[in-house]
Write a protein that holds these residues in place. Structure first.
Motif, PDB file in Angstrom:
ATOM      1  N   VAL A 103       7.439  67.608 -78.219  1.00  0.00           N
ATOM      2  CA  VAL A 103       7.134  68.946 -77.712  1.00  0.00           C
ATOM      3  C   VAL A 103       5.682  69.323 -77.984  1.00  0.00           C
ATOM      4  O   VAL A 103       5.021  69.926 -77.128  1.00  0.00           O
ATOM      5  CB  VAL A 103       8.088  69.986 -78.330  1.00  0.00           C
ATOM      6  N   LEU A 104       5.167  68.969 -79.150  1.00  0.00           N
ATOM      7  CA  LEU A 104       3.787  69.338 -79.468  1.00  0.00           C
ATOM      8  C   LEU A 104       2.777  68.653 -78.533  1.00  0.00           C
ATOM      9  O   LEU A 104       1.890  69.322 -77.988  1.00  0.00           O
ATOM     10  CB  LEU A 104       3.487  69.017 -80.931  1.00  0.00           C
ATOM     11  N   PRO A 105       2.851  67.326 -78.308  1.00  0.00           N
ATOM     12  CA  PRO A 105       1.951  66.728 -77.301  1.00  0.00           C
ATOM     13  C   PRO A 105       2.132  67.333 -75.908  1.00  0.00           C
ATOM     14  O   PRO A 105       1.160  67.476 -75.147  1.00  0.00           O
ATOM     15  CB  PRO A 105       2.336  65.243 -77.312  1.00  0.00           C
ATOM     16  N   THR A 106       3.369  67.693 -75.564  1.00  0.00           N
ATOM     17  CA  THR A 106       3.614  68.331 -74.267  1.00  0.00           C
ATOM     18  C   THR A 106       2.877  69.667 -74.176  1.00  0.00           C
ATOM     19  O   THR A 106       2.248  69.989 -73.152  1.00  0.00           O
ATOM     20  CB  THR A 106       5.121  68.541 -74.063  1.00  0.00           C
ATOM     21  N   ALA A 107       2.940  70.446 -75.250  1.00  0.00           N
ATOM     22  CA  ALA A 107       2.228  71.726 -75.263  1.00  0.00           C
ATOM     23  C   ALA A 107       0.720  71.519 -75.162  1.00  0.00           C
ATOM     24  O   ALA A 107       0.015  72.276 -74.476  1.00  0.00           O
ATOM     25  CB  ALA A 107       2.574  72.493 -76.544  1.00  0.00           C
ATOM     26  N   PHE A 108       0.202  70.497 -75.840  1.00  0.00           N
ATOM     27  CA  PHE A 108      -1.233  70.216 -75.784  1.00  0.00           C
ATOM     28  C   PHE A 108      -1.655  69.844 -74.358  1.00  0.00           C
ATOM     29  O   PHE A 108      -2.714  70.282 -73.879  1.00  0.00           O
ATOM     30  CB  PHE A 108      -1.585  69.081 -76.747  1.00  0.00           C
ATOM     31  N   LEU A 109      -0.854  69.030 -73.682  1.00  0.00           N
ATOM     32  CA  LEU A 109      -1.184  68.639 -72.301  1.00  0.00           C
ATOM     33  C   LEU A 109      -1.183  69.846 -71.372  1.00  0.00           C
ATOM     34  O   LEU A 109      -2.074  69.997 -70.523  1.00  0.00           O
ATOM     35  CB  LEU A 109      -0.180  67.598 -71.806  1.00  0.00           C
ATOM     36  N   PHE A 110      -0.193  70.698 -71.515  1.00  0.00           N
ATOM     37  CA  PHE A 110      -0.155  71.895 -70.682  1.00  0.00           C
ATOM     38  C   PHE A 110      -1.358  72.798 -70.960  1.00  0.00           C
ATOM     39  O   PHE A 110      -1.947  73.374 -70.036  1.00  0.00           O
ATOM     40  CB  PHE A 110       1.146  72.668 -70.926  1.00  0.00           C
ATOM     41  N   ALA A 111      -1.742  72.935 -72.232  1.00  0.00           N
ATOM     42  CA  ALA A 111      -2.886  73.783 -72.568  1.00  0.00           C
ATOM     43  C   ALA A 111      -4.176  73.238 -71.969  1.00  0.00           C
ATOM     44  O   ALA A 111      -5.018  73.997 -71.477  1.00  0.00           O
ATOM     45  CB  ALA A 111      -3.019  73.898 -74.088  1.00  0.00           C
ATOM     46  N   TYR A 112      -4.347  71.920 -71.990  1.00  0.00           N
ATOM     47  CA  TYR A 112      -5.558  71.307 -71.421  1.00  0.00           C
ATOM     48  C   TYR A 112      -5.619  71.500 -69.906  1.00  0.00           C
ATOM     49  O   TYR A 112      -6.690  71.699 -69.337  1.00  0.00           O
ATOM     50  CB  TYR A 112      -5.577  69.819 -71.755  1.00  0.00           C
ATOM     51  N   THR A 113      -4.457  71.467 -69.253  1.00  0.00           N
ATOM     52  CA  THR A 113      -4.431  71.561 -67.786  1.00  0.00           C
ATOM     53  C   THR A 113      -4.484  73.000 -67.301  1.00  0.00           C
ATOM     54  O   THR A 113      -5.133  73.297 -66.295  1.00  0.00           O
ATOM     55  CB  THR A 113      -3.162  70.883 -67.242  1.00  0.00           C
ATOM     56  N   ALA A 114      -3.795  73.911 -68.002  1.00  0.00           N
ATOM     57  CA  ALA A 114      -3.699  75.297 -67.543  1.00  0.00           C
ATOM     58  C   ALA A 114      -5.036  76.005 -67.722  1.00  0.00           C
ATOM     59  O   ALA A 114      -5.579  76.069 -68.825  1.00  0.00           O
ATOM     60  CB  ALA A 114      -2.603  76.029 -68.319  1.00  0.00           C
TER      61      ALA A 114
END
Length: 356
Positions: free
Chosen positions: A89-100
């Protein structure tokens, strides 16, 4: 690929958490123990609700991260909080933050990271996770801004190239219109004089006077041809006026245009060519040299083949050479231009037949 990898990893971790030795009790694995409403085994397939939205993180980043956050809430409420999920979940959140790019995307990504970390590790670690998520969001904003600027510069460059080509086309059109007007005025005047002289010659009874009239007609006709050549030469003022340039003048033209360091090579078996082809070849090389920067690394190659004359001009480009295309098409030839590393390579092929 990223969504697939994280989904498979999440399923493996969830399987290990559900059936492995990691669960020794609610208090050992969860800061907020909650058994949930459904059997804990359903946590394995339900976890895909968190990672599958990664498939849309580029197309619709904010709805995608919102769906992932909703999937995590769904898991926490129905399955419970005992099974650790921070490894995915944490890497998923990081990826979303970088893209959004939008701030709402940052809030949703930070909420995804915070909800996962606060359940498993408590408030202090949650603050660190949210800070990392915010930092990755800022890095993503910078990267997206640079990419957008590069796209905008590419678009502007394409517009400038189109404007340059359009300007060259208009200049060629203006030259043609000017030549047409000058030819029209010249021919009307000269043809009127020739018609008048021919009428006077017809009325003459004396053969000597008639012969003199014919001589005047011939002299006027030759003067008309010379004036027409002068009009054509005025379209290229840098070209020598007389005699018309030939391939033997190319080396001198190259030295005058680009200096003694410019290089010229001759290949094949030189032979006599039609006058129009030689003149067009010289004009094409002249236009191509004018389109290059004043630098010593200019190469010109002339190659005689069985049925064509090939010209290659290479150097650092300064502007377009649309007149060269027009001249090559006039002789039913081709001109191919390419750009590599700031250098322009132009290859011209003019069909010819040997002149006996």
């Amino acid at each position: 690929m990223i969504a697939g990898v994280l989904s498979i990893l999440g399923l493996l971790l969830m399987y290990d958490n559900v059936y492995g030795d990691l669960r020794e009790g609610p208090d050992a694995t969860s800061a907020i123990p909650f058994d949930g409403l459904l059997p804990i085994e359903l946590a394995i397939p339900f976890f895909l609700a968190v990672t599958v939205p990664l498939l849309w993180r580029r197309v619709a980043p904010v709805p995608a991260v919102g769906a992932a956050l909703a999937g995590l809430v769904f898991n926490e409420l129905l399955i419970g909080t005992e099974v650790l999920r921070c490894g995915v979940v944490l890497p998923t959140a990081f990826l979303f933050a970088y893209t959004a790019g939008a701030r709402i995307g940052l809030l949703l990504s930070a909420g995804l990271a915070a909800l996962d970390i606060v359940v498993g590790f408590g408030a202090p670690t949650t603050v660190v996770a949210v800070a990392l998520t915010t930092a990755l969001w800022g890095i993503g904003r910078i990267a997206h801004a640079r990419g957008k600027m590069a796209d905008e510069l590419g678009k502007r460059s394409a517009e400038l190239r189109d404007a340059r080509d359009e300007r060259t086309r208009l200049e060629v059109g203006d030259d043609r219109a000017r030549l047409s007007r000058e030819f029209d005025v010249l021919l009307q005047r000269r043809l009127g004089e020739l018609a008048r002289m021919a009428d006077e010659g017809v009325r003459e009874r004396d053969s000597a006077a008639a012969a003199a009239a014919l001589v005047d007609i011939e002299r006027t006709s030759r003067r008309t041809l010379e004036e027409m050549r002068a009009v054509v030469r005025s379209a290229s003022p840098a070209a020598p006026t007389a005699p018309p340039p030939t391939l033997t003048h190319l080396e001198g033209l190259l030295v005058r245009a680009k200096g003694a360091d410019a290089r010229m090579a001759l290949e094949g078996s030189p032979r006599v060519l039609p006058v129009a082809v030689e003149l067009s070849a010289c004009r094409i090389v002249e236009h191509l040299l004018a389109a290059l920067e004043d630098a010593p690394d200019v190469d010109v190659r002339v190659r005689f083949t069985d049925d064509a004359l090939e010209l290659a001009v290479c150097g650092r480009a300064r502007r377009g050479a649309r007149p060269s295309f027009e001249r090559a098409q006039l002789e039913r030839g081709t001109l191919e231009a390419t750009m590599r590393g700031g250098r322009a390579d132009a290859l011209v092929s003019l069909p010819v037949l040997a002149v006996a």
